[in-house]
Design a protein around this motif. Sequence first.
Motif, short mmCIF file in Angstrom:
data_model
loop_
_atom_site.label_atom_id
_atom_site.label_comp_id
_atom_site.label_asym_id
_atom_site.label_seq_id
_atom_site.Cartn_x
_atom_site.Cartn_y
_atom_site.Cartn_z
N GLU A 148 18.17 -54.96 -19.10
CA GLU A 148 19.31 -55.76 -19.00
C GLU A 148 20.62 -55.38 -18.94
O GLU A 148 20.61 -54.11 -19.85
CB GLU A 148 19.28 -57.02 -19.88
CG GLU A 148 20.13 -58.18 -19.74
CD GLU A 148 19.78 -59.37 -19.23
OE1 GLU A 148 18.64 -59.40 -18.66
OE2 GLU A 148 20.54 -60.39 -18.05
N GLN A 169 23.16 -61.32 -23.59
CA GLN A 169 23.95 -61.53 -22.39
C GLN A 169 24.84 -62.04 -23.06
O GLN A 169 26.11 -62.28 -23.71
CB GLN A 169 23.99 -61.97 -21.06
CG GLN A 169 23.30 -60.59 -20.19
CD GLN A 169 23.70 -61.36 -19.33
OE1 GLN A 169 24.38 -62.35 -18.37
NE2 GLN A 169 22.43 -61.40 -18.02
N ARG A 175 6.02 -63.76 -21.47
CA ARG A 175 5.25 -64.68 -19.96
C ARG A 175 4.02 -65.16 -19.69
O ARG A 175 2.69 -64.61 -20.50
CB ARG A 175 5.28 -64.36 -18.60
CG ARG A 175 7.20 -64.41 -18.88
CD ARG A 175 7.93 -64.57 -17.16
NE ARG A 175 9.42 -63.71 -17.39
CZ ARG A 175 10.62 -63.24 -16.68
NH1 ARG A 175 9.65 -63.70 -15.17
NH2 ARG A 175 11.14 -63.17 -16.41
N GLN A 204 11.46 -55.31 -20.24
CA GLN A 204 13.21 -55.45 -18.77
C GLN A 204 14.39 -54.45 -19.85
O GLN A 204 13.67 -54.39 -21.05
CB GLN A 204 13.65 -56.67 -19.03
CG GLN A 204 12.48 -57.86 -18.01
CD GLN A 204 13.07 -58.89 -17.89
OE1 GLN A 204 13.67 -59.39 -18.90
NE2 GLN A 204 12.70 -59.88 -16.75
N HIS A 227 13.35 -63.52 -20.62
CA HIS A 227 13.76 -62.10 -19.81
C HIS A 227 14.96 -61.59 -21.19
O HIS A 227 14.74 -62.17 -22.52
CB HIS A 227 14.06 -62.65 -18.79
CG HIS A 227 15.23 -64.18 -19.13
ND1 HIS A 227 16.07 -64.52 -17.96
CD2 HIS A 227 15.33 -64.79 -20.30
CE1 HIS A 227 16.07 -65.59 -18.63
NE2 HIS A 227 16.28 -66.38 -19.68
N SER A 284 18.22 -61.55 -21.13
CA SER A 284 19.49 -62.26 -20.66
C SER A 284 19.90 -63.10 -21.70
O SER A 284 21.34 -62.52 -22.05
CB SER A 284 19.55 -62.89 -19.33
OG SER A 284 18.59 -62.30 -18.26
N1 DAH Z 1 17.07 -62.66 -16.17
C1 DAH Z 1 15.92 -62.69 -14.82
C2 DAH Z 1 14.49 -62.53 -14.85
O1 DAH Z 1 13.92 -62.54 -15.30
C3 DAH Z 1 16.39 -61.30 -14.82
C4 DAH Z 1 17.91 -60.68 -13.82
C5 DAH Z 1 18.59 -61.36 -12.82
C6 DAH Z 1 18.73 -60.18 -14.75
C7 DAH Z 1 20.15 -61.96 -12.86
C8 DAH Z 1 20.12 -60.58 -14.75
C9 DAH Z 1 20.71 -61.05 -13.33
O2 DAH Z 1 21.06 -60.05 -15.66
O3 DAH Z 1 22.36 -61.15 -13.22
O4 DAH Z 1 13.59 -62.39 -13.49
#
Ligand code: DAH
Length: 323
Positions: A207, A170, A191, A205, A165, A167
């Motif tokens: 973010e 962050q 994945r 994605q 992901h 994330s």
């Molecule tokens: N990283 C999660 C995914 O790949 C998606 C996600 C959910 C990102 C909640 C976020 C979050 O920043 O706060 O399924």
Amino acid sequence: MDIAGLEREALDALEKTKDIAALDAWHATYLGRKSRLNVFMRSIGELPLAEKKTVAPAAQATKRLLEEAYARREKYIAGSNEAAAFDVTMPAIRPVYGRLHPLTLVERSIRTIFSSMNFSVVEGPELETEKYNFDSLNIPKNHPARDMQDTLWVSTDKGTLMRTHTSPMQVRHMEKHLPPFQIIVPGRVFRNEATDASHEINFYQFEGLMVGEGISLANLKGVITGFCERFFERAVDVRFRPSYFPFTEPSVEIDIRMENGKWLEVMGGGMVHPAVLEGVGYDPAKISGFAFGGGLDRFAMIKYGITDIRLFYGADLRFNNQF
Ligand code: DAH
């Protein structure tokens, strides 16, 4: 017959021709049926054999050379007189234009809209470490997402993997910056899954992360609503449903209302978990933030009415050329 002299004379004269008419006249003089060269060549048969053997090849070589020089000169004159050589009645060749892939179009649109809302666009590495992809995001060691089945591990020994992901960016961003800030991270993720109409082994994605003092879920809702309305170019209702992600607390699933009235889940999000904030040295008592993550392919599918994610990766020009 002085063949070498004739050759020199012909080449000199050729260089003085400036247009097609002059070139035609030159051709008649030096290569035409009544030209000295051709008249001479027709008479070679009557020469004694010994002389014939040396003169014939020399005459033929000169003839070939003059023909080649003539062809070059003809090209040169045509080229230096494009307008005259250009036939306006010839059918045109239609130029082939390249097109942008729908995912590129959507990514650009996301970048533009969030930039206009004062978000910075940043990118992170596709080859990640277990630390950023999982640990720093409060994802437990035994979490099923870490499983061999979901994660494409590059080296389990070194803890390197293809990010599952966006994330991890962050944490990478928070480590290097002090709040307040707001960022968007578009990027490719991976994945280890079986593919079907809604699952691909790699996809995109985006973010979002906004951190500062007094940031709340209401800000998240405002930003998502603002983004969706610009992206879909219509009024959009946004709904939060309680959910769970290890790196947010509380966590929400984000739905938008489709034009047929049905709700569709498009993102996950929530308030950045205090453990994540502490991990990068922020004080959760003072600083808060929201985060969200959405599937870029998903947004493209909704926008263009595409029902199979695999079409994006099929390199089929009949599909790609429709955008
Ligand atoms: N990283 C999660 C995914 O790949 C998606 C996600 C959910 C990102 C909640 C976020 C979050 O920043 O706060 O399924």
